[in-house]
Write an enzyme that holds these catalytic residues in place. Structure first.
Site, PDB file in Angstrom:
ATOM      1  N   PRO A  87      39.755  39.044  35.749  1.00  0.00           N
ATOM      2  CA  PRO A  87      38.627  40.103  35.826  1.00  0.00           C
ATOM      3  C   PRO A  87      38.507  40.635  33.809  1.00  0.00           C
ATOM      4  O   PRO A  87      37.530  41.757  33.304  1.00  0.00           O
ATOM      5  CB  PRO A  87      39.065  41.229  36.460  1.00  0.00           C
ATOM      6  CG  PRO A  87      39.540  39.783  37.618  1.00  0.00           C
ATOM      7  CD  PRO A  87      40.268  39.202  36.182  1.00  0.00           C
ATOM      8  N   ASP A  88      39.736  40.621  33.194  1.00  0.00           N
ATOM      9  CA  ASP A  88      39.613  41.022  31.758  1.00  0.00           C
ATOM     10  C   ASP A  88      39.306  40.764  30.708  1.00  0.00           C
ATOM     11  O   ASP A  88      38.532  41.103  30.069  1.00  0.00           O
ATOM     12  CB  ASP A  88      40.682  41.984  31.418  1.00  0.00           C
ATOM     13  CG  ASP A  88      42.343  40.540  31.606  1.00  0.00           C
ATOM     14  OD1 ASP A  88      42.006  39.346  32.180  1.00  0.00           O
ATOM     15  OD2 ASP A  88      42.876  40.606  31.116  1.00  0.00           O
ATOM     16  N   GLY A  89      38.666  38.848  31.068  1.00  0.00           N
ATOM     17  CA  GLY A  89      38.525  38.196  30.105  1.00  0.00           C
ATOM     18  C   GLY A  89      39.283  37.281  29.765  1.00  0.00           C
ATOM     19  O   GLY A  89      38.016  36.629  29.577  1.00  0.00           O
TER      20      GLY A  89
END
Length: 425
Positions: free
Chosen positions: A252-254
């Site tokens: 989700p944070d890349g």
């Protein structure tokens, strides 16, 4: 005298080449020629492109057995026949070729060798396509373009032969089992008579356990597919991309995780050009994962070229996610990089095998003898500002952590960004 039997051996000059690097230079020259001509500036690169064509002519030495023995079922250094014409050519990009000669001008001798080992990670169908089909890159020799045309087909067959049941590409083949034309194990699979080798050339670590070779090589296949729409390339990529995507995680944070170490079992079916096998007995597993930026960039390029031509939505979105992820998470003042824990540096204390009774000196003066270690004959490492981290590890401390900005990785990141911008934005 350990190698020659006397202390007054004939001095020589010698060179060696990395065929995959030469082929990448041809690949770059191809794109430079296309882009320059699009801008009406073909003459600005024509001299360089001509040099690439000439290098491509010489690069055909990479297609030959080490000692120019006939290709296929070659067992016994003395009994395996020497080649005539081009029957010593496997038409693949081998591990290296080398040449040299006497430094004494009255010596009058020289030598040249090829390589019997072909690794899947070294192949470059785009370079073969350029050297056989692109007018400005066709070699001037009478058979150069035809040889590269045959090489292009042979390379694509090679990928198909080495594609595992899951989709990853296995190691390669050799015309010289164990490097000495030994008898291979019974039942060993073959490709035009060359024996399957899951770890061509080097075994420590195994030469095909690194996912980077997958990304590098498939990126060249993807460029070839994007330029030509070749159905054979698409079939290999369809299966490879599906496998690679199934082993890729975008957080989700890349941040991301892609395959790192691969483990192999089984072997491909013996190659039959008219009826290729399904390779149901050749398998790969992913042993561990990484966020390495150089490999991720090469992988993103593969997905970009494949996605642009095929329209595959997941390939395109994953390419973007990898590039955005490294840009957003792994930038620093020098470039884009991630910390690496280097437990392999524990091998600085490994012994170097030198037979008892032989001694010598390294160029910078260290003694070479039967008690030498990796670090004892490379004392210059101790002058590195970070040596204390290695030293502490060798004394039982924690494995050192380093953040490397490798040139090839920074270049691959820039190229991946450019490719995505050109093809998918």
């Amino acid at each position: 005298d350990l190698f020659t039997g006397d202390a007054s051996y004939a001095k020589q000059w010698k060179y060696t080449t990395a065929p995959d690097a030469d082929a990448r230079a041809v690949q770059a020259a191809y794109w430079a020629d296309l882009w320059a001509k699009q801008q009406g500036k073909g003459s600005a690169v024509s001299g360089t492109v001509a040099k690439a064509a000439k290098m491509g002519d010489y690069l055909r030495y990479a297609m030959y057995d080490k000692y120019f023995k006939k290709i296929g079922n070659c067992v016994g250094a003395s009994s395996c026949p020497g080649g005539t014409g081009k029957d010593a050519s496997h038409y693949l990009l081998s591990w290296y070729y080398a040449w040299g000669g006497s430094t004494d001008t009255s010596g009058g001798w020289a030598w040249r060798i090829g390589s019997s080992y072909a690794h899947s990670g070294y192949q470059n169908p785009l370079a073969a396509y350029a050297l056989s089909n692109h007018a400005d890159l066709k070699p001037k020799s009478s058979t150069g373009a035809a040889d590269w045309s045959k090489s292009l087909q042979r390379q694509m067959e090679f990928y198909q032969w080495l594609q595992s049941d899951e989709g990853a590409i296995a190691g390669g083949s050799t015309n010289s089992w164990a490097g000495r034309y030994a008898t291979p194990p019974a039942g060993k699979s073959t490709f035009y008579g060359m024996y399957y080798d899951q770890q061509p050339v080097y075994h420590d670590p195994p030469s095909n356990q690194w996912f980077g070779f997958q990304a590098w090589s498939m990126e060249r296949v993807a460029e070839y597919y994007q330029q030509t729409g070749n159905a054979q390339a698409k079939a290999v990529l369809d299966k490879w991309v599906k496998w690679a995507l199934s082993k890729t995680t975008i957080n989700p944070d890349g941040s991301y995780q892609i395959p790192s170490t691969l483990q192999w079992s089984g072997q491909p079916d013996t190659w039959n050009p008219s009826s290729p096998g399904a390779n149901s007995g050749l398998h790969v597993t992913v042993a561990d994962y990484t966020n390495d930026v150089g490999v991720a960039a090469a992988y993103a390029k593969t997905l970009t070229y494949y996605g642009a031509k095929s329209g595959d939505a997941e390939a395109k979105s994953t390419a973007k996610a990898l590039l955005d992820g490294m840009w957003g998470n792994y930038q620093d003042s020098l470039g884009i990089a991630v910390p690496e824990t280097r437990s392999d540096y524990g091998r600085f204390n490994d012994s170097v095998y030198v037979p008892s009774g032989w001694t010598g000196k390294m160029p910078n003066g260290e003694t070479i003898d039967s008690s030498s270690t990796f670090s004892s004959i490379r004392a210059f490492y101790k002058n590195d500002p970070a040596w204390s981290k290695i030293e502490a590890y060798l004394k039982g401390g924690a494995a050192p952590v380093f953040t490397y900005h490798r040139f090839w990785a920074q270049a691959d990141i820039a190229l991946a960004m450019g490719s995505y911008a050109e093809l998918l934005e």
